[in-house]
Design a protein around this motif. Structure first.
Motif, PDB file in Angstrom:
ATOM      1  N   PHE A 277       0.779  -1.117   0.124  1.00 30.69           N
ATOM      2  CA  PHE A 277      -0.110  -0.044   0.009  1.00 30.69           C
ATOM      3  C   PHE A 277       0.890   1.227   0.067  1.00 30.69           C
ATOM      4  O   PHE A 277       1.874   1.289   0.509  1.00 30.69           O
ATOM      5  N   LEU A 278       0.266   2.303  -0.473  1.00 28.77           N
ATOM      6  CA  LEU A 278       1.062   3.653  -0.391  1.00 28.77           C
ATOM      7  C   LEU A 278       0.596   4.308   0.773  1.00 28.77           C
ATOM      8  O   LEU A 278      -0.794   4.605   1.092  1.00 28.77           O
ATOM      9  N   LEU A 279       1.303   4.480   1.938  1.00 26.09           N
ATOM     10  CA  LEU A 279       0.730   5.008   2.937  1.00 26.09           C
ATOM     11  C   LEU A 279       0.293   6.135   3.019  1.00 26.09           C
ATOM     12  O   LEU A 279      -0.511   6.658   3.805  1.00 26.09           O
ATOM     13  N   SER A 280       0.526   7.015   2.033  1.00 24.55           N
ATOM     14  CA  SER A 280      -0.099   8.360   1.803  1.00 24.55           C
ATOM     15  C   SER A 280      -1.263   8.227   1.570  1.00 24.55           C
ATOM     16  O   SER A 280      -2.246   8.980   1.562  1.00 24.55           O
ATOM     17  N   MET A 281      -1.631   7.015   0.938  1.00 24.36           N
ATOM     18  CA  MET A 281      -2.926   6.842   0.465  1.00 24.36           C
ATOM     19  C   MET A 281      -3.917   6.010   1.491  1.00 24.36           C
ATOM     20  O   MET A 281      -5.310   5.791   1.550  1.00 24.36           O
ATOM     21  N   GLY A 282      -3.404   5.522   2.725  1.00 25.99           N
ATOM     22  CA  GLY A 282      -3.890   5.020   3.886  1.00 25.99           C
ATOM     23  C   GLY A 282      -3.835   3.513   3.559  1.00 25.99           C
ATOM     24  O   GLY A 282      -3.470   2.982   2.270  1.00 25.99           O
ATOM     25  N   CYS A 283      -3.964   2.908   4.588  1.00 29.20           N
ATOM     26  CA  CYS A 283      -3.790   1.276   4.573  1.00 29.20           C
ATOM     27  C   CYS A 283      -4.803   0.878   5.363  1.00 29.20           C
ATOM     28  O   CYS A 283      -5.283   1.407   6.626  1.00 29.20           O
TER      29      CYS A 283
END
Length: 101
Positions: free
Chosen positions: A16-22
């Motif tokens: 996942f991209l952490l900036s987009m949430g997980c």
């Protein structure tokens, strides 16, 4: 991130991209039950190691999703997660302030 299904004792990773949430949970690809996000540091026991999976469930049910915990009294060293169920009981009591609610 490592996800684990406590019903069928399966662990799997998703990127996942952490900036987009997980997500905190997703469906297990094997049984469809909830699989919980235990982060990137979680090391799953063997599927056949029932004692260790019981310990994982116990910690999870008490708010420990295998997040890192730092010892404030000891120069913020990382506190290791317990290896046994007895150790898990002591751990939950000693570090309850760090539990995820």
């Amino acid at each position: 991130m490592s996800f684990a299904c406590l019903d069928c004792r399966k662990s799997f990773k998703r990127e996942f991209l952490l900036s987009m949430g997980c997500p905190k949970q997703m469906s297990c690809p094997d049984c469809g039950s909830p699989a919980y996000n235990f982060g990137r540091h979680f090391k799953a026991p063997k599927k056949t190691d029932i004692k260790q999976w019981k310990k994982v469930r116990f910690l999870f049910e008490h708010g420990f999703w295998f997040q890192r915990i730092y010892d404030k009294a000891n120069r913020y060293q990382i506190i290791e997660y317990p290896k046994t169920m007895e150790g898990a009981r002591e751990f939950v009591e000693a570090y309850k302030e760090y539990a995820i609610k």
